[in-house]
Design a protein around this motif. Structure first.
Motif, PDB file in Angstrom:
ATOM      1  N   ASN A 294       1.870 -17.601  13.146  1.00  0.00           N
ATOM      2  CA  ASN A 294       0.565 -17.129  12.675  1.00  0.00           C
ATOM      3  C   ASN A 294       0.728 -15.815  11.902  1.00  0.00           C
ATOM      4  O   ASN A 294       0.095 -15.602  10.870  1.00  0.00           O
ATOM      5  CB  ASN A 294      -0.378 -16.948  13.875  1.00  0.00           C
ATOM      6  N   ALA A 295       1.624 -14.967  12.414  1.00  0.00           N
ATOM      7  CA  ALA A 295       1.923 -13.707  11.712  1.00  0.00           C
ATOM      8  C   ALA A 295       2.506 -14.005  10.332  1.00  0.00           C
ATOM      9  O   ALA A 295       2.156 -13.356   9.339  1.00  0.00           O
ATOM     10  CB  ALA A 295       2.897 -12.865  12.542  1.00  0.00           C
TER      11      ALA A 295
ATOM     12  N   LEU B  44       2.012 -16.649   8.543  1.00  0.00           N
ATOM     13  CA  LEU B  44       0.996 -17.257   7.683  1.00  0.00           C
ATOM     14  C   LEU B  44       0.009 -16.227   7.156  1.00  0.00           C
ATOM     15  O   LEU B  44      -0.257 -16.154   5.964  1.00  0.00           O
ATOM     16  CB  LEU B  44       0.232 -18.338   8.464  1.00  0.00           C
ATOM     17  N   TYR B  45      -0.519 -15.422   8.076  1.00  0.00           N
ATOM     18  CA  TYR B  45      -1.686 -14.599   7.727  1.00  0.00           C
ATOM     19  C   TYR B  45      -1.386 -13.110   7.527  1.00  0.00           C
ATOM     20  O   TYR B  45      -2.194 -12.401   6.941  1.00  0.00           O
ATOM     21  CB  TYR B  45      -2.767 -14.737   8.809  1.00  0.00           C
ATOM     22  N   ALA B  46      -0.279 -12.633   8.083  1.00  0.00           N
ATOM     23  CA  ALA B  46      -0.062 -11.179   8.038  1.00  0.00           C
ATOM     24  C   ALA B  46       1.111 -10.784   7.151  1.00  0.00           C
ATOM     25  O   ALA B  46       1.379  -9.601   7.005  1.00  0.00           O
ATOM     26  CB  ALA B  46       0.139 -10.634   9.461  1.00  0.00           C
TER      27      ALA B  46
ATOM     28  N   ASN C   1       4.593 -23.668   6.743  1.00  0.00           N
ATOM     29  CA  ASN C   1       3.580 -22.699   7.151  1.00  0.00           C
ATOM     30  C   ASN C   1       3.893 -21.310   6.584  1.00  0.00           C
ATOM     31  O   ASN C   1       3.056 -20.688   5.927  1.00  0.00           O
ATOM     32  CB  ASN C   1       3.531 -22.647   8.676  1.00  0.00           C
TER      33      ASN C   1
ATOM     34  N   SER D  69       3.448 -21.031   2.704  1.00  0.00           N
ATOM     35  CA  SER D  69       2.204 -21.462   2.055  1.00  0.00           C
ATOM     36  C   SER D  69       1.245 -20.291   1.977  1.00  0.00           C
ATOM     37  O   SER D  69       1.294 -19.366   2.779  1.00  0.00           O
ATOM     38  CB  SER D  69       1.559 -22.627   2.823  1.00  0.00           C
TER      39      SER D  69
ATOM     40  N   HIS E  64      -5.308 -19.547   2.309  1.00  0.00           N
ATOM     41  CA  HIS E  64      -6.565 -19.343   1.577  1.00  0.00           C
ATOM     42  C   HIS E  64      -7.613 -18.623   2.416  1.00  0.00           C
ATOM     43  O   HIS E  64      -8.596 -18.134   1.891  1.00  0.00           O
ATOM     44  CB  HIS E  64      -7.107 -20.688   1.099  1.00  0.00           C
ATOM     45  N   GLY E  65      -7.382 -18.596   3.735  1.00  0.00           N
ATOM     46  CA  GLY E  65      -8.322 -17.899   4.604  1.00  0.00           C
ATOM     47  C   GLY E  65      -8.072 -16.401   4.690  1.00  0.00           C
ATOM     48  O   GLY E  65      -8.854 -15.679   5.293  1.00  0.00           O
ATOM     49  N   ARG E  66      -6.995 -15.919   4.098  1.00  0.00           N
ATOM     50  CA  ARG E  66      -6.703 -14.488   4.176  1.00  0.00           C
ATOM     51  C   ARG E  66      -7.746 -13.682   3.419  1.00  0.00           C
ATOM     52  O   ARG E  66      -8.098 -14.018   2.292  1.00  0.00           O
ATOM     53  CB  ARG E  66      -5.299 -14.217   3.603  1.00  0.00           C
ATOM     54  N   ARG E  67      -8.211 -12.593   4.038  1.00  0.00           N
ATOM     55  CA  ARG E  67      -9.237 -11.769   3.403  1.00  0.00           C
ATOM     56  C   ARG E  67      -8.858 -10.287   3.333  1.00  0.00           C
ATOM     57  O   ARG E  67      -9.619  -9.502   2.772  1.00  0.00           O
ATOM     58  CB  ARG E  67     -10.576 -11.919   4.148  1.00  0.00           C
ATOM     59  N   HIS E  68      -7.734  -9.883   3.925  1.00  0.00           N
ATOM     60  CA  HIS E  68      -7.357  -8.467   3.795  1.00  0.00           C
ATOM     61  C   HIS E  68      -6.413  -8.322   2.614  1.00  0.00           C
ATOM     62  O   HIS E  68      -5.643  -9.239   2.305  1.00  0.00           O
ATOM     63  CB  HIS E  68      -6.727  -7.928   5.088  1.00  0.00           C
ATOM     64  N   VAL E  69      -6.475  -7.198   1.961  1.00  0.00           N
ATOM     65  CA  VAL E  69      -5.669  -7.011   0.756  1.00  0.00           C
ATOM     66  C   VAL E  69      -4.446  -6.145   1.050  1.00  0.00           C
ATOM     67  O   VAL E  69      -4.406  -5.404   2.020  1.00  0.00           O
ATOM     68  CB  VAL E  69      -6.488  -6.341  -0.379  1.00  0.00           C
TER      69      VAL E  69
ATOM     70  N   ARG F 100      -8.524 -13.520  -5.651  1.00  0.00           N
ATOM     71  CA  ARG F 100      -7.759 -13.387  -4.413  1.00  0.00           C
ATOM     72  C   ARG F 100      -6.328 -13.009  -4.713  1.00  0.00           C
ATOM     73  O   ARG F 100      -5.830 -13.233  -5.813  1.00  0.00           O
ATOM     74  CB  ARG F 100      -7.711 -14.744  -3.705  1.00  0.00           C
TER      75      ARG F 100
END
Lengths: 547, 547
Positions: free
Chosen positions: B336-337, B339-341, B374, B377, B380-385, B405
């Protein structure tokens, strides 16, 4: 020689300083503020558990009592910022920086605080994104969490609202942080161990149970005919077409209407067992009739819902429960399920622009994102196929092929005019004005247009998968935007051409009769009906009882 | 009247049947097969913990001993299928259907078994995707897991290789399943509780410690000059340009070379503290020199690595560790890290086609995906810049704007000719032939071209973000494909034009001198050097010791 154990030493120092205020791990409520003073240092990253529902409200009020001269410049990293006390921390100068996901009732207060410079904004995240950063660059130094009860060793029973707790605790406890739990009761033996005592440093019996908000209860009595029409359109034009078995519903009335139509209109369409069998979903009371009618195989929940606990305990074949019989929720697991294991996300929004971007931001309110950007995005890392997913991907690609990935169905349901007759369709999202005002490099958009596959209004469905360029998208959206200015400005010839191509589908194209769209179609027409469906197991919160 | 507690009743029946073979929760190794016979039923979904590294190998061998007449048609749902015993289950007719993520050493055997119809393939998943399905439609009925030790109440210490265990156990235990743990030792008190005993039904002391494979150890002695050149190109052309602070490295030698160049070439470029400070990463021994040189703030790990435990225990400011001092890994959290962080994923592959799709499948081997789809890729849900993320997104969009984005940097490093001088660049991936042979609707592609941002070879960098159409992409890829047939077939004028646009950058464009690319640049040139850097804390596995 570099000190590589600074964090462990720091932790030991804090634990020693706090020890006089504790009896082993147990801290009396009266000592809680003094204990926090010893455990928290200025500049710390603090997670003050504020979930979508459950709130560590007593610890929040204790933290708000510290002297800002002693503790200041905290960096608050928590998913929900929903209590007045959360804002107090910034107003009083105890906290300075904020990374969060959702604000709900504080959305107005946050917008003001940001505007006044009282809050230094890190970012607004989707839940799972914030959780990800707990393990990378936003690891909490101190976590203040909430559970139902704990024993004197700190073994914690979170109760049905497990929500974010395990994710917060793991990041903090395994990076030499300090974890403090408020519980409703300290007991000899917990009904089940959701978090092992090893990971909990202190437990405080709070003077009152933690606050939890019923967020997902929609009164069937408030469902309108227009929402019923949209639900029929969605069932006939999307559920019956794509047959998504694994899905998530948002929390609005339009999806509640779908839930209430499954045993009636859905049954008539022959969809039982063919769609909506496996869910990543909050415990929506409006799903009870469908569950009782045999539509649902399994549901995993982000959190719980006030009044649903006894019903879920009696339906363990459907819900995840522990050996003690109560629900086990987990927001991270459920968000991951929504991202990677679901074929469809369908939910409501406030505003949609001509590219299909949607937002719930208004100039005065920053509600945050919650889980929508995650649930409503196409996971490019997905590699398993399903019929629904492949059909959507092939529509987008204009054909099949071994390199043609599927697509998640991301459906936005919106009445053309929202509350106060405000048009839902706009040339520019309010979110952009806010971004300019607050100098944000990325506007707070809930779901970007490139992830949206369908927009459903009372005028019909716009299938964006079948659009081939930006002009198609714009006219498809105008074509279902009704009598809003955006809808009125449609190019009628182009819209008619899109309808011929099946990009736009009207109720009559689908064989949906708007005359049928009325409350007689609902499987339950009141909260009381839901109680009856549940065989008396559902106990609605008092504000939803009018009998 | 429908029975809503079928699963709880079924569980109780199984537990009762197994009870005679247990002393409380403790099952003697000799009784393990008999106990499994009572607990597992034909048709069950079974997770036989096979992680990327850790294996419940004793329980696997016990399960392989049951009579297929008694237990058959099992549906195996586990991330790693890497032991011969795992295949035996299918060969013997005990198991029938398979959903997995990674096969590693069994990739040839799996390909054969699929071809012979011995395995009914559900799907090949990326890790986090399979975990997601554990909570939706692939919930295990029985989980057979592995830990270092447990007490008689079932409290489990997973040791540094926590990996998938908490994710598997939660899905199984909270859905009325049965959880059985093999441990190396049953003890009076575990060093720390990674999984509470409440969630573990039986513990078996295995006759030998569970199998764990050192997968992430790359001998600096085997790093080639060509890999060093690619590493220099990546550092100058990507790290220095985008400054990604949060990232993941794949497990190949090219990224190991980057790790070994950070304290030398990276230092010369002034990048310390500017890039690569926060990691989602396995415990790569080749990162030790960078850690010791002060490059790294924090690392979260998917799993552990043989020989790294003492080093990590001594560096708790960097690694996540428990109060007992040992590493805490967690594959779900780390994926998850990633993917998103993370702002960047950089790794190697075997084949790349003209659209940038990449695969490690060969006609005879199905290695699975592991975490790459994962990590590699764009969420698309990431929202922090972040600066790196925005720069990448703006290059792709051709400009900035509040609705533009960012993009995750997804970098594929590949030598133009791979093992056996096989060209890495191909007109068609071998994966497509496999898909045709096995009638797969989606070819097993590791990372799709639309998520790849850069391809690095010894000939230079192709920046796909700056490509504006499929022809740009094709010529950019041909333009760095060297003397492979794909590279030779380039349109020289177009490639030169792409170079003028900065889409292709050669070493000389970057100021990288290939003459400098040699082993003198490596911060460590041998496993022994890594031991020295670690101050003797790193204890390499014997197969990596030649002194």
């Amino acid at each position: 020689m570099r000190d590589w154990t600074r964090q462990k030493t720091e932790r030991a120092t804090r634990m020693d300083a706090a020890a006089p205020f504790a009896d082993g791990k147990v801290v009396a409520a009266d000592n809680a503020t003094d204990m926090l003073r010893r455990v928290i240092k200025s500049g710390d990253r603090v997670c003050l558990e504020g979930d979508n529902q459950k709130q560590a409200d007593f610890l929040a009020s204790c933290l708000a009592q510290v002297d800002p001269a002693d503790i200041h410049d905290l960096h608050i990293v928590q998913s929900g910022l929903v209590l007045p006390e959360h804002l107090d921390l910034f107003r009083l100068g105890i906290a300075k920086k904020l990374d969060f996901s959702y604000s709900g009732p504080q959305s107005g207060a946050i917008a003001r605080a940001l505007d006044q410079g009282k809050i230094e904004l890190g970012a607004i995240h989707t839940y799972i994104e914030l959780f990800a950063r707990y393990y990378v660059d936003l690891t909490p130094n101190v976590a203040l969490i909430a559970g139902v009860c704990a024993d004197r060793d700190g073994n914690l029973y979170t109760g049905p609202n497990t929500e974010d707790t395990p994710t917060i605790v793991e990041a903090t406890a395994y990076k030499s942080g300090v974890v403090i739990a408020q519980v409703n009761k300290i007991v000899d033996k917990v009904p089940r161990v959701d978090i092992p005592g090893d990971q909990i440093d202190f437990v405080v019996e709070a003077p009152r149970p933690f606050y939890v908000e019923p967020l997902f209860t929609r009164d069937p009595g408030a469902v309108t005919d227009s929402q019923i029409l949209m639900a029929m359109i969605a069932l006939k034009g999307i559920y019956a077409e794509y047959r998504p078995k694994r899905l998530n519903h948002g929390i609005g009335f339009a999806t509640a209407a779908i839930e209430l139509l499954l045993p009636t209109y859905g049954e008539k369409l022959g969809l039982r067992g063919e769609v909506a069998t496996h869910w990543a979903l909050n415990p929506h009371p409006t799903l009870i009739p469908a569950i009782e009618s045999g539509w649902v195989e399994q549901i995993h929940c982000f959190g719980s819902e006030v009044g649903m606990d006894r019903y879920m305990s009696a339906r363990p074949d459907v819900y995840f429960t522990g050996k003690d019989g109560t629900l086990r929720s987990n927001r991270l697991m459920c968000q991951n399920a929504g991202l990677y294991a679901c074929d469809m996300f369908i939910g409501s929004t406030l505003q949609i622009d001509l590219a299909g971007n949607s937002s719930t931001v208004t100039p005065d309110r920053i509600a945050g994102f919650g889980g929508a950007p995650n649930m409503g995005s196409d996971a490019h890392g997905r590699r398993h196929v399903s019929d629904a997913w492949l059909k959507a991907g092939r529509e987008a690609a204009g054909g099949a092929g071994p390199l043609v990935r599927g697509r998640k169905l991301v459906v936005q349901m919106v009445e053309t005019f929202g509350e106060g007759m405000k048009p839902a369709f706009v040339e520019e999202l309010d979110s952009l004005a806010l971004a300019r005002k607050l100098n944000m490099e990325l506007a707070p958009v809930m779901i970007f247009g490139d992830d949206v596959t369908h927009i459903v209004t009372e005028e019909g469905i716009a299938n964006l998968l079948l659009c081939r360029n930006a002009d198609d998208v714009e006219q498809a959206i105008r074509g279902v935007a009704g009598y809003t200015p955006v809808g009125m400005a449609r190019d009628r010839a182009k819209v008619e051409a899109l309808r011929q191509r099946g990009v736009i589908r009207r109720p009559e194209d689908l064989g949906v009769d708007p005359m049928e769209a009325n409350r007689n179609l609902l499987a339950a027409r009141s909260i009381r009906d839901l109680v009856t469906w549940s065989d008396g197991l559902y106990s609605p919160p008092s504000k939803f009882r009018n009998w």
